[in-house]
Write a protein that holds these residues in place. Sequence first.
Motif, PDB file in Angstrom:
ATOM      1  N   PRO A 139       0.962   6.160  10.617  1.00 57.65           N
ATOM      2  CA  PRO A 139      -0.019   7.189  10.225  1.00 57.65           C
ATOM      3  C   PRO A 139      -0.104   8.289  11.265  1.00 57.65           C
ATOM      4  CG  PRO A 139      -1.147   5.284  11.138  1.00 57.65           C
ATOM      5  CD  PRO A 139       0.323   4.939  11.128  1.00 57.65           C
ATOM      6  N   GLY A 140      -0.749   9.373  10.881  1.00 56.82           N
ATOM      7  CA  GLY A 140      -0.998  10.459  11.816  1.00 56.82           C
ATOM      8  C   GLY A 140      -2.203  10.169  12.692  1.00 56.82           C
ATOM      9  N   GLY A 141      -2.415  11.016  13.672  1.00 55.50           N
ATOM     10  CA  GLY A 141      -3.515  10.786  14.603  1.00 55.50           C
ATOM     11  C   GLY A 141      -4.881  10.855  13.960  1.00 55.50           C
TER      12      GLY A 141
ATOM     13  N   PRO B 187      -2.644   1.651   7.123  1.00 58.68           N
ATOM     14  CA  PRO B 187      -1.476   2.488   6.858  1.00 58.68           C
ATOM     15  C   PRO B 187      -0.720   2.019   5.620  1.00 58.68           C
ATOM     16  CG  PRO B 187      -0.997   0.944   8.621  1.00 58.68           C
ATOM     17  CD  PRO B 187      -2.457   0.771   8.286  1.00 58.68           C
ATOM     18  N   CYS B 188       0.119   2.903   5.099  1.00 63.20           N
ATOM     19  CA  CYS B 188       0.967   2.530   3.971  1.00 63.20           C
ATOM     20  C   CYS B 188       2.047   1.561   4.440  1.00 63.20           C
ATOM     21  CB  CYS B 188       1.625   3.776   3.370  1.00 63.20           C
ATOM     22  SG  CYS B 188       0.467   4.993   2.731  1.00 63.20           S
ATOM     23  N   GLY B 189       2.563   0.797   3.488  1.00 63.96           N
ATOM     24  CA  GLY B 189       3.632  -0.129   3.820  1.00 63.96           C
ATOM     25  C   GLY B 189       3.537  -1.430   3.055  1.00 63.96           C
ATOM     26  N   VAL B 190       4.381  -2.367   3.439  1.00 61.24           N
ATOM     27  CA  VAL B 190       4.439  -3.701   2.840  1.00 61.24           C
ATOM     28  C   VAL B 190       4.083  -4.718   3.911  1.00 61.24           C
ATOM     29  CG1 VAL B 190       5.906  -5.403   1.700  1.00 61.24           C
ATOM     30  CG2 VAL B 190       6.248  -2.967   1.239  1.00 61.24           C
TER      31      VAL B 190
ATOM     32  N   ARG C 238       0.857  -1.183   0.000  1.00 63.29           N
ATOM     33  CA  ARG C 238       0.000   0.000   0.000  1.00 63.29           C
ATOM     34  C   ARG C 238       0.895   1.234   0.000  1.00 63.29           C
ATOM     35  NH1 ARG C 238      -4.769   2.114   0.455  1.00 63.29           N
ATOM     36  NH2 ARG C 238      -5.772   0.075   0.389  1.00 63.29           N
ATOM     37  N   TYR C 239       0.773   2.043  -1.054  1.00 61.89           N
ATOM     38  CA  TYR C 239       1.631   3.212  -1.225  1.00 61.89           C
ATOM     39  C   TYR C 239       0.855   4.521  -1.140  1.00 61.89           C
ATOM     40  CZ  TYR C 239      -0.224   2.464  -5.938  1.00 61.89           C
ATOM     41  OH  TYR C 239      -1.051   2.241  -7.002  1.00 61.89           O
ATOM     42  N   GLY C 240      -0.387   4.484  -0.701  1.00 62.66           N
ATOM     43  CA  GLY C 240      -1.196   5.682  -0.521  1.00 62.66           C
ATOM     44  C   GLY C 240      -2.232   5.446   0.562  1.00 62.66           C
ATOM     45  N   MET C 241      -2.727   6.520   1.178  1.00 62.87           N
ATOM     46  CA  MET C 241      -3.690   6.390   2.256  1.00 62.87           C
ATOM     47  C   MET C 241      -5.015   5.838   1.736  1.00 62.87           C
ATOM     48  SD  MET C 241      -1.937   7.209   4.780  1.00 62.87           S
ATOM     49  CE  MET C 241      -3.285   7.050   5.945  1.00 62.87           C
ATOM     50  N   GLU C 242      -5.615   4.950   2.527  1.00 64.17           N
ATOM     51  CA  GLU C 242      -6.878   4.327   2.129  1.00 64.17           C
ATOM     52  C   GLU C 242      -8.012   5.335   2.062  1.00 64.17           C
ATOM     53  OE1 GLU C 242      -9.379   0.267   3.216  1.00 64.17           O
ATOM     54  OE2 GLU C 242      -7.997   1.119   4.677  1.00 64.17           O
ATOM     55  N   ASP C 243      -8.005   6.344   2.955  1.00 60.21           N
ATOM     56  CA  ASP C 243      -9.103   7.317   2.945  1.00 60.21           C
ATOM     57  C   ASP C 243      -8.984   8.325   1.800  1.00 60.21           C
ATOM     58  OD1 ASP C 243      -6.893   8.596   3.868  1.00 60.21           O
ATOM     59  OD2 ASP C 243      -7.752   9.274   5.764  1.00 60.21           O
ATOM     60  N   ALA C 244      -7.884   8.252   1.020  1.00 58.98           N
ATOM     61  CA  ALA C 244      -7.721   9.137  -0.135  1.00 58.98           C
ATOM     62  C   ALA C 244      -8.136   8.465  -1.444  1.00 58.98           C
ATOM     63  CB  ALA C 244      -6.269   9.618  -0.235  1.00 58.98           C
TER      64      ALA C 244
END
Length: 408
Positions: free
Chosen positions: A162-164, A170-173, A96-102
């Motif tokens: 992620p931020g608060g 979250p992004c990552g592998v 995942r290389y971008g925020m899910e809520d975006a």
Amino acid sequence: MSAIHIATSWLLQTNNPGKISVLNAIQSLPDRAVTMVVQFKVFKKAAPNNKLTIYLGRRDFVDHVSDVDPVDGVLVLDQDYLQGRKVYGQLVCSFRYGMEDAEVMGLNFQKDLHLQSVQIYPPAGGDTTKLQERLIKKLGANAYPFTFKMPPNAPPSVTIQPGGDDEGRPCGVEYYIKVYCGENEEDRSHKRSTIQLNIRRIQFAPSKTGKQPMTIVRKDFLMSPGELELEVSLDKQLYYHGEKIAVNCIVRNNSNKTVKKIKLAVQQSTDICLFTGGQYRCTVASCETQEGCPINPGSSLQKTIQLLPSLDVNKDRRGVALDGHLKNIHTNLASSTLLANPESRDMFGMIISYTVKAKLFLGALGGEVTAELPFVLMHPKPDMKTLMRADSQVSVEGFRSDSIDAGV
């Protein structure tokens, strides 16, 4: 030497009045009567319908750079439920290389790579590991082994903190095992008979370390004689998580400028291979000092400053890379990524590296002098002898069976 012989030798060296009766009791026992009970942990997760259950001896699998530990486990089935159907398993790497809520208007910032797919039931046969043999012995005739082989060039597990206010994954592998029941390998629509369990791919520090890092930066100034020299060195190249980094700085001021203060920082770099120039830097430890300053023209200063890169002071900082997070497993700052060939980077992952950055401040008109040194931050390789497990007792940690989409 057996446990009986050790106990006998110890009793002979004591002055305990009752040792004779104890000695007679011990010496009358056969050697096999004294056994060591060692408990090993097993991770368990069942499908929502409780007809399929998988067992894993661990959730961390080591990437040795040249090869990776196989993912071995056991599947327990309810024979009355199958009715001629088959059970398949998959090893999946999710990036995942971008925020899910975006994710809007059909955008998807996640890519899944199916590393391997196997048929678990009916079994195809093959070799079993010692762990699988122990589990099959304890779980009975309805237990079937499965093994996945990770490719050596796949990336380690990484989570971007992620931020608060951020929502979603979250992004990552991350890696997970998916086991499901169906008529064929493409039949994945039955969530009640599907199990998904996250695992981690991790790396440990190499046995051989590199040379001690050291660099010298010299700066001369326009319309000004002489130069300013900054020498920076570390006490070693490889550090373990939780270990302080000793940074030795030597400043030789042969210019007519004045050094006002010194700042040191540990920077974490996350290189997203999917994008050209996709690199993000984050400061995870820093120190600013004016001790020994100002360093006037013609003078010098030698100073050692310690830095401690730690998650404890970065818990609320968005963008910090962490080792892949799992339920009930403590995480930390992401370890440095080791590559067999630095020129051959897999496009499906993130590469983590660390540098110490030293900066001299010369005032508003003088500018700055900066030096950087790379180092390696990892976990030490555990002693395999202490990880040996006996099959006397089993501690089973279960996971909720209704959390297929959560991926816990």
